[in-house]
Motif scaffolding. Structure first.
Motif, PDB file in Angstrom:
ATOM      1  N   LYS A 298       0.869  -1.176   0.000  1.00 50.51           N
ATOM      2  CA  LYS A 298       0.000   0.000   0.000  1.00 50.51           C
ATOM      3  C   LYS A 298       0.901   1.219   0.000  1.00 50.51           C
ATOM      4  N   SER A 299       0.498   2.225  -0.740  1.00 56.32           N
ATOM      5  CA  SER A 299       1.248   3.462  -0.801  1.00 56.32           C
ATOM      6  C   SER A 299       0.280   4.621  -0.598  1.00 56.32           C
ATOM      7  N   TYR A 300       0.691   5.583   0.220  1.00 60.85           N
ATOM      8  CA  TYR A 300      -0.177   6.725   0.466  1.00 60.85           C
ATOM      9  C   TYR A 300       0.643   7.934   0.916  1.00 60.85           C
ATOM     10  N   ILE A 301       0.070   9.116   0.719  1.00 59.87           N
ATOM     11  CA  ILE A 301       0.692  10.370   1.135  1.00 59.87           C
ATOM     12  C   ILE A 301      -0.179  10.986   2.222  1.00 59.87           C
ATOM     13  N   VAL A 302       0.460  11.402   3.303  1.00 61.70           N
ATOM     14  CA  VAL A 302      -0.259  12.058   4.398  1.00 61.70           C
ATOM     15  C   VAL A 302       0.278  13.481   4.519  1.00 61.70           C
ATOM     16  N   LYS A 303      -0.627  14.446   4.393  1.00 63.09           N
ATOM     17  CA  LYS A 303      -0.274  15.855   4.581  1.00 63.09           C
ATOM     18  C   LYS A 303      -1.093  16.357   5.749  1.00 63.09           C
ATOM     19  N   GLU A 304      -0.394  16.738   6.808  1.00 57.39           N
ATOM     20  CA  GLU A 304      -0.996  17.078   8.089  1.00 57.39           C
ATOM     21  C   GLU A 304      -1.790  15.854   8.564  1.00 57.39           C
ATOM     22  N   LYS A 305      -3.129  15.889   8.564  1.00 57.98           N
ATOM     23  CA  LYS A 305      -3.900  14.714   9.001  1.00 57.98           C
ATOM     24  C   LYS A 305      -4.714  14.104   7.870  1.00 57.98           C
ATOM     25  N   ASP A 306      -4.502  14.570   6.639  1.00 56.88           N
ATOM     26  CA  ASP A 306      -5.275  14.092   5.492  1.00 56.88           C
ATOM     27  C   ASP A 306      -4.466  13.106   4.661  1.00 56.88           C
ATOM     28  N   THR A 307      -5.133  12.043   4.213  1.00 54.41           N
ATOM     29  CA  THR A 307      -4.534  11.118   3.258  1.00 54.41           C
ATOM     30  C   THR A 307      -4.865  11.652   1.871  1.00 54.41           C
ATOM     31  N   ILE A 308      -3.823  12.003   1.111  1.00 52.75           N
ATOM     32  CA  ILE A 308      -4.032  12.631  -0.191  1.00 52.75           C
ATOM     33  C   ILE A 308      -4.168  11.597  -1.304  1.00 52.75           C
ATOM     34  N   VAL A 309      -3.282  10.631  -1.339  1.00 51.05           N
ATOM     35  CA  VAL A 309      -3.274   9.609  -2.379  1.00 51.05           C
ATOM     36  C   VAL A 309      -3.182   8.253  -1.713  1.00 51.05           C
ATOM     37  N   PHE A 310      -3.883   7.272  -2.268  1.00 50.67           N
ATOM     38  CA  PHE A 310      -3.816   5.915  -1.726  1.00 50.67           C
ATOM     39  C   PHE A 310      -3.853   4.937  -2.893  1.00 50.67           C
ATOM     40  N   GLU A 311      -2.978   3.936  -2.875  1.00 51.20           N
ATOM     41  CA  GLU A 311      -2.999   2.912  -3.921  1.00 51.20           C
ATOM     42  C   GLU A 311      -2.585   1.561  -3.353  1.00 51.20           C
ATOM     43  N   ASN A 312      -3.114   0.517  -3.939  1.00 51.57           N
ATOM     44  CA  ASN A 312      -2.715  -0.854  -3.611  1.00 51.57           C
ATOM     45  C   ASN A 312      -1.781  -1.338  -4.716  1.00 51.57           C
ATOM     46  N   ILE A 313      -0.742  -2.050  -4.319  1.00 53.81           N
ATOM     47  CA  ILE A 313       0.273  -2.524  -5.254  1.00 53.81           C
ATOM     48  C   ILE A 313       0.431  -4.027  -5.058  1.00 53.81           C
ATOM     49  N   GLN A 314       0.630  -4.745  -6.162  1.00 50.81           N
ATOM     50  CA  GLN A 314       0.825  -6.191  -6.079  1.00 50.81           C
ATOM     51  C   GLN A 314       1.996  -6.567  -6.972  1.00 50.81           C
ATOM     52  N   ARG A 315       2.939  -7.309  -6.432  1.00 51.30           N
ATOM     53  CA  ARG A 315       4.087  -7.813  -7.187  1.00 51.30           C
ATOM     54  C   ARG A 315       3.947  -9.324  -7.272  1.00 51.30           C
ATOM     55  N   VAL A 316       3.724  -9.793  -8.486  1.00 50.06           N
ATOM     56  CA  VAL A 316       3.568 -11.244  -8.698  1.00 50.06           C
ATOM     57  C   VAL A 316       4.794 -11.766  -9.385  1.00 50.06           C
TER      58      VAL A 316
END
Length: 80
Positions: free
Chosen positions: A62-80
């Protein structure tokens, strides 16, 4: 097609399949260092990436950006 030829083709296919499986497992073993939560602080916020091993041939993250208390971007990643 003769029986001998069929056997040779079957054996060659089996060898290729075993080599492919071994390569997949070796790739996962080499990437084991990735398992954890990573943080990168930027002026736009903190970027987090979390990786887990889901089975012998797959990682998920999972990848995400947190600015202050807000999550700006969120993504799920899978490596097969």
């Amino acid at each position: 097609m003769k029986t001998g030829t069929k056997i040779i083709i079957a054996i060659a296919g089996f060898i290729v399949f075993c080599a492919w499986i071994t390569n997949q497992i070796d790739g996962i073993k080499k990437a084991k260092w990735l398992i954890r939560t990573w943080e990168n602080k930027t002026p736009e916020g903190s970027i987090y990436e979390t990786w887990n091993k889901t089975n012998n041939t797959e990682f998920a993250g999972k990848s995400y950006i947190v600015k202050e208390k807000d999550t700006i971007v969120f993504e799920n990643i899978q490596r097969v």
